[in-house]
Write a protein that holds these residues in place. Sequence first.
Motif, PDB file in Angstrom:
ATOM      1  N   ASP A 402      -9.564  14.154 -85.103  1.00  0.00           N
ATOM      2  CA  ASP A 402     -11.037  14.101 -85.062  1.00  0.00           C
ATOM      3  C   ASP A 402     -11.639  13.594 -86.365  1.00  0.00           C
ATOM      4  OD1 ASP A 402     -10.436  16.156 -86.735  1.00  0.00           O
ATOM      5  OD2 ASP A 402     -11.566  17.679 -85.632  1.00  0.00           O
ATOM      6  N   GLY A 403     -10.873  13.190 -87.356  1.00  0.00           N
ATOM      7  CA  GLY A 403     -11.340  12.610 -88.597  1.00  0.00           C
ATOM      8  C   GLY A 403     -11.471  13.585 -89.726  1.00  0.00           C
ATOM      9  N   HIS A 404     -11.312  14.894 -89.455  1.00  0.00           N
ATOM     10  CA  HIS A 404     -11.428  15.859 -90.513  1.00  0.00           C
ATOM     11  C   HIS A 404     -10.202  15.807 -91.400  1.00  0.00           C
ATOM     12  CE1 HIS A 404     -14.427  17.524 -87.688  1.00  0.00           C
ATOM     13  NE2 HIS A 404     -15.040  18.007 -88.823  1.00  0.00           N
ATOM     14  N   VAL A 405     -10.437  15.972 -92.683  1.00  0.00           N
ATOM     15  CA  VAL A 405      -9.332  15.954 -93.632  1.00  0.00           C
ATOM     16  C   VAL A 405      -8.560  17.267 -93.499  1.00  0.00           C
ATOM     17  CG1 VAL A 405      -8.710  15.886 -96.062  1.00  0.00           C
ATOM     18  CG2 VAL A 405     -10.590  14.476 -95.224  1.00  0.00           C
ATOM     19  N   VAL A 406      -7.257  17.099 -93.392  1.00  0.00           N
ATOM     20  CA  VAL A 406      -6.398  18.277 -93.276  1.00  0.00           C
ATOM     21  C   VAL A 406      -6.017  18.709 -94.676  1.00  0.00           C
ATOM     22  CG1 VAL A 406      -4.252  19.195 -92.359  1.00  0.00           C
ATOM     23  CG2 VAL A 406      -5.529  17.452 -91.082  1.00  0.00           C
ATOM     24  N   ASP A 407      -6.557  19.898 -95.034  1.00  0.00           N
ATOM     25  CA  ASP A 407      -6.249  20.376 -96.362  1.00  0.00           C
ATOM     26  C   ASP A 407      -5.363  21.605 -96.353  1.00  0.00           C
ATOM     27  OD1 ASP A 407      -7.973  22.101 -95.234  1.00  0.00           O
ATOM     28  OD2 ASP A 407      -9.512  22.074 -96.841  1.00  0.00           O
ATOM     29  N   SER A 408      -4.876  21.955 -95.124  1.00  0.00           N
ATOM     30  CA  SER A 408      -3.986  23.126 -95.039  1.00  0.00           C
ATOM     31  C   SER A 408      -3.014  22.876 -93.908  1.00  0.00           C
ATOM     32  CB  SER A 408      -4.821  24.390 -94.774  1.00  0.00           C
ATOM     33  OG  SER A 408      -3.961  25.483 -94.554  1.00  0.00           O
ATOM     34  N   ALA A 409      -1.744  23.230 -94.087  1.00  0.00           N
ATOM     35  CA  ALA A 409      -0.720  23.047 -93.066  1.00  0.00           C
ATOM     36  C   ALA A 409      -0.971  23.934 -91.870  1.00  0.00           C
ATOM     37  CB  ALA A 409       0.664  23.369 -93.655  1.00  0.00           C
ATOM     38  N   ALA A 410      -1.692  24.975 -92.068  1.00  0.00           N
ATOM     39  CA  ALA A 410      -1.972  25.899 -90.972  1.00  0.00           C
ATOM     40  C   ALA A 410      -2.873  25.267 -89.946  1.00  0.00           C
ATOM     41  CB  ALA A 410      -2.619  27.173 -91.522  1.00  0.00           C
ATOM     42  N   ALA A 411      -3.609  24.194 -90.373  1.00  0.00           N
ATOM     43  CA  ALA A 411      -4.505  23.547 -89.441  1.00  0.00           C
ATOM     44  C   ALA A 411      -3.803  22.516 -88.581  1.00  0.00           C
ATOM     45  CB  ALA A 411      -5.635  22.881 -90.206  1.00  0.00           C
ATOM     46  N   VAL A 412      -2.459  22.343 -88.766  1.00  0.00           N
ATOM     47  CA  VAL A 412      -1.713  21.324 -88.032  1.00  0.00           C
ATOM     48  C   VAL A 412      -0.733  22.011 -87.140  1.00  0.00           C
ATOM     49  CG1 VAL A 412      -0.215  19.327 -88.176  1.00  0.00           C
ATOM     50  CG2 VAL A 412      -2.017  19.717 -89.934  1.00  0.00           C
ATOM     51  N   ARG A 413      -0.625  21.499 -85.954  1.00  0.00           N
ATOM     52  CA  ARG A 413       0.344  22.004 -84.994  1.00  0.00           C
ATOM     53  C   ARG A 413       1.360  20.877 -84.726  1.00  0.00           C
ATOM     54  NH1 ARG A 413      -1.627  26.593 -82.472  1.00  0.00           N
ATOM     55  NH2 ARG A 413      -3.877  27.005 -82.847  1.00  0.00           N
ATOM     56  N   PRO A 414       2.548  21.281 -84.432  1.00  0.00           N
ATOM     57  CA  PRO A 414       3.557  20.251 -84.126  1.00  0.00           C
ATOM     58  C   PRO A 414       3.016  19.399 -82.977  1.00  0.00           C
ATOM     59  CG  PRO A 414       4.648  22.353 -84.459  1.00  0.00           C
ATOM     60  CD  PRO A 414       3.241  22.644 -84.429  1.00  0.00           C
ATOM     61  N   GLY A 415       3.190  18.163 -83.104  1.00  0.00           N
ATOM     62  CA  GLY A 415       2.760  17.204 -82.088  1.00  0.00           C
ATOM     63  C   GLY A 415       1.369  16.634 -82.324  1.00  0.00           C
ATOM     64  N   ASP A 416       0.629  17.242 -83.310  1.00  0.00           N
ATOM     65  CA  ASP A 416      -0.716  16.671 -83.581  1.00  0.00           C
ATOM     66  C   ASP A 416      -0.584  15.308 -84.228  1.00  0.00           C
ATOM     67  OD1 ASP A 416      -1.921  18.946 -82.646  1.00  0.00           O
ATOM     68  OD2 ASP A 416      -2.416  19.781 -84.642  1.00  0.00           O
ATOM     69  N   GLU A 417      -1.488  14.509 -83.823  1.00  0.00           N
ATOM     70  CA  GLU A 417      -1.509  13.153 -84.370  1.00  0.00           C
ATOM     71  C   GLU A 417      -2.284  13.179 -85.689  1.00  0.00           C
ATOM     72  OE1 GLU A 417      -3.664   9.027 -83.332  1.00  0.00           O
ATOM     73  OE2 GLU A 417      -2.411   9.812 -81.688  1.00  0.00           O
ATOM     74  N   LEU A 418      -1.694  12.640 -86.692  1.00  0.00           N
ATOM     75  CA  LEU A 418      -2.300  12.655 -88.033  1.00  0.00           C
ATOM     76  C   LEU A 418      -2.414  11.220 -88.536  1.00  0.00           C
ATOM     77  CD1 LEU A 418      -0.223  15.590 -89.616  1.00  0.00           C
ATOM     78  CD2 LEU A 418      -2.569  15.699 -88.717  1.00  0.00           C
ATOM     79  N   THR A 419      -3.515  11.006 -89.296  1.00  0.00           N
ATOM     80  CA  THR A 419      -3.701   9.682 -89.926  1.00  0.00           C
ATOM     81  C   THR A 419      -3.542   9.888 -91.408  1.00  0.00           C
ATOM     82  OG1 THR A 419      -5.247   8.968 -88.214  1.00  0.00           O
ATOM     83  CG2 THR A 419      -5.291   7.734 -90.319  1.00  0.00           C
ATOM     84  N   VAL A 420      -2.620   9.118 -92.001  1.00  0.00           N
ATOM     85  CA  VAL A 420      -2.341   9.253 -93.439  1.00  0.00           C
ATOM     86  C   VAL A 420      -2.862   7.982 -94.129  1.00  0.00           C
ATOM     87  CG1 VAL A 420      -0.596   9.589 -95.197  1.00  0.00           C
ATOM     88  CG2 VAL A 420      -0.321  10.648 -92.960  1.00  0.00           C
ATOM     89  N   THR A 421      -3.849   8.202 -95.012  1.00  0.00           N
ATOM     90  CA  THR A 421      -4.436   7.070 -95.762  1.00  0.00           C
ATOM     91  C   THR A 421      -3.745   7.005 -97.096  1.00  0.00           C
ATOM     92  OG1 THR A 421      -6.594   7.386 -94.702  1.00  0.00           O
ATOM     93  CG2 THR A 421      -6.547   6.084 -96.750  1.00  0.00           C
ATOM     94  N   LEU A 422      -3.204   5.820 -97.419  1.00  0.00           N
ATOM     95  CA  LEU A 422      -2.450   5.597 -98.646  1.00  0.00           C
ATOM     96  C   LEU A 422      -3.253   4.685 -99.578  1.00  0.00           C
ATOM     97  CD1 LEU A 422       1.022   5.012 -96.941  1.00  0.00           C
ATOM     98  CD2 LEU A 422       0.154   7.126 -97.952  1.00  0.00           C
TER      99      LEU A 422
END
Length: 436
Positions: A402-422
């Motif tokens: 949804d575009g929110h920055v993930v700042d904690s591993a607890a907010a991620v579940r296996p299988g979630d799609e993540l966008t990593v900006t380098l």
Amino acid sequence: MNDSQPPFNPADPPVGTKIALPDTPRPLSELPRLARETTALNPWPVALLSQHYHDAVERWPSGWIEGQIVEINNRRSNSVYITLRDSFQDVSISVNGFGPFAQMCRGFQQGDRVVVRGRADLWVKQTRLSFRGDKILKVGAGDLKAQIDELRMRLKGEGLFDSENKVPLPEFPKTIGLVCAPQARAEGDVIMNVNLRWPTVTFKIVHTHVQGPQCPPEVVEAIERLDADPDVDVIIVARGGGSFEDLIGFSDERVVRATAACVTPIVSAIGHEDDWTLIDLAADVRASTPTDAAKRVVPDVREQSQLVANAIATMRMRLESRVAGEERLVEGYVNRPSLTHPQTILEVPQRQLDDLTRRMSIALTRIVDDAQNTVEKLQATLTALSPQSTLDRGYAVVQAADGHVVDSAAAVRPGDELTVTLRRGRVVATAQDVLG
């Protein structure tokens, strides 16, 4: 027939006939012994008649006479000459004396009432009759002089001589009223001198008696007639010199009151410089002589012409000065640099404009420099705080689907799609395992 007159002699030549008489004096023996014996061809010489008069007068007795001194001449120490006027009538006699009598007269003056002792005397040289005095006594203050002094004080108390009642003379009279005796020298003096000074003047002349009992009423009538004439601008009452008694009519109360009541300016010209009458005090102007009166009532045409010439010269000088001043002013304007070199008018504004432009350029440059420094400082601050700087150091930004920055591993579940900006580019990944 009167025995005192020579009888009619048919032998006498007719009137108008020329007769022959000796050219040398005849001896007394050849002359008639009595006056009635004289004839046209055998007359008495004037000297003989005068001598007979003198001899007759010499036999007259001495006596006392009374009168008022109207003239006295005692300038010489050994002689005196007096005109003595009757105290009640207009009759006068010449009185003279020498030696002691002249000394007696030292304390006497005009106006004194006196009694004089003496005898009749005839001066043969001019067959002139007089009274030779040998004693003189003062009766008291002369009646005539005392009356005039009393009248003067009374009229002065009434305000007839006050200066505020005086009327100024007209500057340029057209008609002059003249009161004088007929064929008098005063008339000729006034007219001649007026015509010499101001020839355009006309005269209205009223002839009167100027002495004697007829003088006062005639002078009053003349003044009133001229005063009533609207054409008369100024009145002159003129009379030549004379003795005190000759001028007495002009001290008459009627004359003085008529003069004071006269509306037309009136000039008195009675007698000479030293002569004074009451009309002089009542008149608007007192002239010392008729000639002086003429000079006072009209201006001098030569003086007036000179005044006009001087005024014209003054006006011309002032106009020329004014024109010259204006010409200098115009020349000053013409020679000004603003007209000869109009561009010079712009030099000062141009310098001001250039100065303002330079100052504005400097001010704008400073403003831009200050703004640029501020921007650079803000840019450095932004750069330091920018996520890109973090990425440039090797970090990455992980965002959920949804575009929110993930700042904690607890907010991620296996299988979630993540966008990593380098630092360069982004990586889409799926979380396989969540640790922590």
